[in-house]
Design a protein around this motif. Sequence first.
Motif, mmCIF file in Angstrom:
data_model
loop_
_atom_site.group_PDB
_atom_site.id
_atom_site.type_symbol
_atom_site.label_atom_id
_atom_site.label_comp_id
_atom_site.label_asym_id
_atom_site.label_seq_id
_atom_site.Cartn_x
_atom_site.Cartn_y
_atom_site.Cartn_z
ATOM 1 N N ASN A 1 8.878 9.084 0.252
ATOM 2 C CA ASN A 1 7.547 8.784 -0.267
ATOM 3 C C ASN A 1 6.521 9.437 0.672
ATOM 4 O O ASN A 1 6.356 8.977 1.802
ATOM 5 C CB ASN A 1 7.376 7.258 -0.310
ATOM 6 N N PRO A 2 5.851 10.484 0.230
ATOM 7 C CA PRO A 2 4.963 11.227 1.144
ATOM 8 C C PRO A 2 3.897 10.334 1.778
ATOM 9 O O PRO A 2 3.606 10.475 2.971
ATOM 10 C CB PRO A 2 4.324 12.290 0.236
ATOM 11 N N ALA A 3 3.332 9.411 1.015
ATOM 12 C CA ALA A 3 2.281 8.557 1.588
ATOM 13 C C ALA A 3 2.869 7.634 2.659
ATOM 14 O O ALA A 3 2.243 7.373 3.685
ATOM 15 C CB ALA A 3 1.617 7.739 0.484
ATOM 16 N N GLY A 4 4.078 7.151 2.423
ATOM 17 C CA GLY A 4 4.710 6.232 3.378
ATOM 18 C C GLY A 4 5.058 6.933 4.681
ATOM 19 O O GLY A 4 4.700 6.469 5.769
ATOM 20 N N ILE A 5 5.726 8.061 4.588
ATOM 21 C CA ILE A 5 6.097 8.773 5.819
ATOM 22 C C ILE A 5 4.841 9.334 6.473
ATOM 23 O O ILE A 5 4.780 9.488 7.702
ATOM 24 C CB ILE A 5 7.155 9.885 5.545
ATOM 25 N N GLY A 6 3.823 9.576 5.662
ATOM 26 C CA GLY A 6 2.555 10.091 6.177
ATOM 27 C C GLY A 6 1.964 9.185 7.246
ATOM 28 O O GLY A 6 1.390 9.658 8.235
ATOM 29 N N ARG B 1 8.777 1.689 2.951
ATOM 30 C CA ARG B 1 7.598 2.551 2.915
ATOM 31 C C ARG B 1 8.033 4.004 2.765
ATOM 32 O O ARG B 1 7.461 4.768 2.012
ATOM 33 C CB ARG B 1 6.856 2.446 4.263
ATOM 34 N N VAL B 2 9.080 4.345 3.523
ATOM 35 C CA VAL B 2 9.548 5.732 3.571
ATOM 36 C C VAL B 2 10.309 6.093 2.298
ATOM 37 O O VAL B 2 10.151 7.183 1.739
ATOM 38 C CB VAL B 2 10.458 5.926 4.813
ATOM 39 N N GLU C 1 0.808 -1.227 0.000
ATOM 40 C CA GLU C 1 0.000 0.000 0.000
ATOM 41 C C GLU C 1 0.832 1.264 0.000
ATOM 42 O O GLU C 1 1.934 1.298 0.531
ATOM 43 C CB GLU C 1 -0.924 0.011 1.225
ATOM 44 N N ASP C 2 0.246 2.278 -0.598
ATOM 45 C CA ASP C 2 0.809 3.636 -0.566
ATOM 46 C C ASP C 2 2.269 3.674 -1.000
ATOM 47 O O ASP C 2 3.080 4.412 -0.433
ATOM 48 C CB ASP C 2 0.676 4.237 0.849
ATOM 49 N N GLY C 3 2.588 2.855 -1.983
ATOM 50 C CA GLY C 3 3.913 2.932 -2.586
ATOM 51 C C GLY C 3 4.996 2.119 -1.918
ATOM 52 O O GLY C 3 6.151 2.163 -2.338
ATOM 53 N N ARG C 4 4.648 1.339 -0.878
ATOM 54 C CA ARG C 4 5.684 0.511 -0.243
ATOM 55 C C ARG C 4 6.157 -0.556 -1.228
ATOM 56 O O ARG C 4 5.351 -1.191 -1.903
ATOM 57 C CB ARG C 4 5.151 -0.172 1.017
ATOM 58 N N THR C 5 7.471 -0.754 -1.287
ATOM 59 C CA THR C 5 8.045 -1.804 -2.142
ATOM 60 C C THR C 5 8.490 -2.964 -1.254
ATOM 61 O O THR C 5 8.589 -2.817 -0.037
ATOM 62 C CB THR C 5 9.256 -1.252 -2.938
ATOM 63 N N PRO C 6 8.777 -4.143 -1.835
ATOM 64 C CA PRO C 6 9.147 -5.292 -0.998
ATOM 65 C C PRO C 6 10.456 -5.096 -0.242
ATOM 66 O O PRO C 6 11.384 -4.459 -0.730
ATOM 67 C CB PRO C 6 9.298 -6.441 -2.001
ATOM 68 N N SER C 7 10.485 -5.666 0.947
ATOM 69 C CA SER C 7 11.719 -5.714 1.727
ATOM 70 C C SER C 7 12.253 -7.146 1.647
ATOM 71 O O SER C 7 11.575 -8.044 1.141
ATOM 72 C CB SER C 7 11.441 -5.357 3.187
ATOM 73 N N ILE C 8 13.437 -7.350 2.209
ATOM 74 C CA ILE C 8 13.996 -8.703 2.207
ATOM 75 C C ILE C 8 13.090 -9.675 2.967
ATOM 76 O O ILE C 8 13.084 -10.864 2.698
ATOM 77 C CB ILE C 8 15.434 -8.744 2.780
ATOM 78 N N TRP C 9 12.303 -9.158 3.909
ATOM 79 C CA TRP C 9 11.412 -10.050 4.659
ATOM 80 C C TRP C 9 10.196 -10.475 3.835
ATOM 81 O O TRP C 9 9.676 -11.571 4.030
ATOM 82 C CB TRP C 9 11.031 -9.450 6.015
ATOM 83 N N ASP C 10 9.752 -9.621 2.903
ATOM 84 C CA ASP C 10 8.673 -10.049 1.999
ATOM 85 C C ASP C 10 9.188 -11.194 1.134
ATOM 86 O O ASP C 10 8.537 -12.220 0.965
ATOM 87 C CB ASP C 10 8.231 -8.885 1.111
ATOM 88 N N THR C 11 10.371 -11.005 0.583
ATOM 89 C CA THR C 11 10.949 -12.015 -0.313
ATOM 90 C C THR C 11 11.191 -13.321 0.444
ATOM 91 O O THR C 11 10.815 -14.399 -0.014
ATOM 92 C CB THR C 11 12.303 -11.505 -0.872
#
Length: 467
Positions: free
Chosen positions: A97-102, A87-88, A30-40
Amino acid sequence: MTAPDLPTFPPGFVLGAATASYQIEGAVAEDGRTPSIWDTFSRTPGRTLGGATGDVACDHYHRYREDVALLADLGVDSYRFSTAWPRVQPGGRGPVNPAGIGFYDRLVDELLSRGIDPAVTLYHWDLPQELEDAGGWRERDTAHRFAEYSRLVVDALGDRVTRWITLNEPWCAAFLGYANGHHAPGAQEGTPALAAAHHLLLGHGLAVAQLREAGAREVGITLNLDQVTPASDSEADRAAALRALTHHNLVWTEPLLAGRYPESERATWGELADGSYRRDGDLEVIGAPIDFLGINYYTPAVVADAPHDEPDPAKRTAMDVGTRQVERPELRHTTMGWPVDPPSLGRLIAEVFERYPDCPPVWITENGSAEADVVGEDGVVHDTDRVEYLAGHLAAVAEQIAEGADVRGYYVWSLMDNFEWAFGYDQRFGIVHVDYDTQVRTPKDSYRWFQRLTAAQRAARGREAQA
Ligand code: FCB
């Protein structure tokens, strides 16, 4: 059963609860978050128990108001949470990322509106996958990327956040991540894992500089230090205990608090610790003064000498230091299999101040236990063992303070049950029960006990203010 006595602390002592982004937030896309190593990692078959992921977790991203209300009701002074790097700063590079830090902006405001002081961890293991693809913490550049990301967060939240923790448990990030592969990214390596440890430290130091420049109030780091005892007086066991201490503690505390690399690193890793990843000036960056040392503590380690898993030193992982943990059948064990020994936390605090007399004030940034919680017919979780665990460890902290140790606060792990990394959702550490099907939160008895503790602490403050 009667509840254990409430320990007493100096009026200024801070009580809090802790969580971490990937363990509770969900909303991974959501809101532009990209995968982290934990998602993978969690999506890779066989990596987590039952294939559990943090895709939904406690859905905290959408329910944070309800969770802050639980914190307010608990009466804590402070809440420790982490910001998710992807997210940030999606992908780990470029602008905020404004939505992430938001999201964190709203969370901080919500906390403050309830009188709860925010404590931010900048790295609780969710490295953007793109940075791992470029080598992750094996690479020096990741330390610079981390400092840049830290600046984005402090620029956005620094006006309202009191306490900043650069890294959470770099031992886990380096050694579980790159040496035995139990954590993301799941690598099993030798020198590269030691390089990862060094680059995490460097990232910490570079981030401290950014935080200072941005006017951050209190800056520190959180380590999961072990309380190590040799299994016997034999020379072999004492040498093994020193290797374990080097691996778990000295690799961090020597550069951070004493301005040097551990003397015992060659005895611990041999040729693997070739220092090829170090540069002149790194120690100065890493050793920049910090305002506090965060310690996460769960269980002690009694260590014996043991054969290496891999006979060829050049082929060893950095996890393989020729030690073994001695079983402790005389102690109760949590569902993680961890022996419960509250006085060992007191010993650890004493050892830290003994070894580093100039150590900055200590904060216990995590402590808690996983138990086989059952929701009773009355709808309540009577987690007597957890109450005892918390009471015992808090009493050990109180005793150290009474003896003169500068310990300023304690965060219980965790506010609520959550994604326990490779153990998925099977291990419950919360003082609030989470039903993962309905997302219903139910405070456990331990929550009620902690609530009484925060009330007693407030009453002590009130008395002092009147005196
Ligand atoms: C620590 C982690 C935390 C949690 C507890 C049980 O190592 O920092 O996220 O998993 O253990």
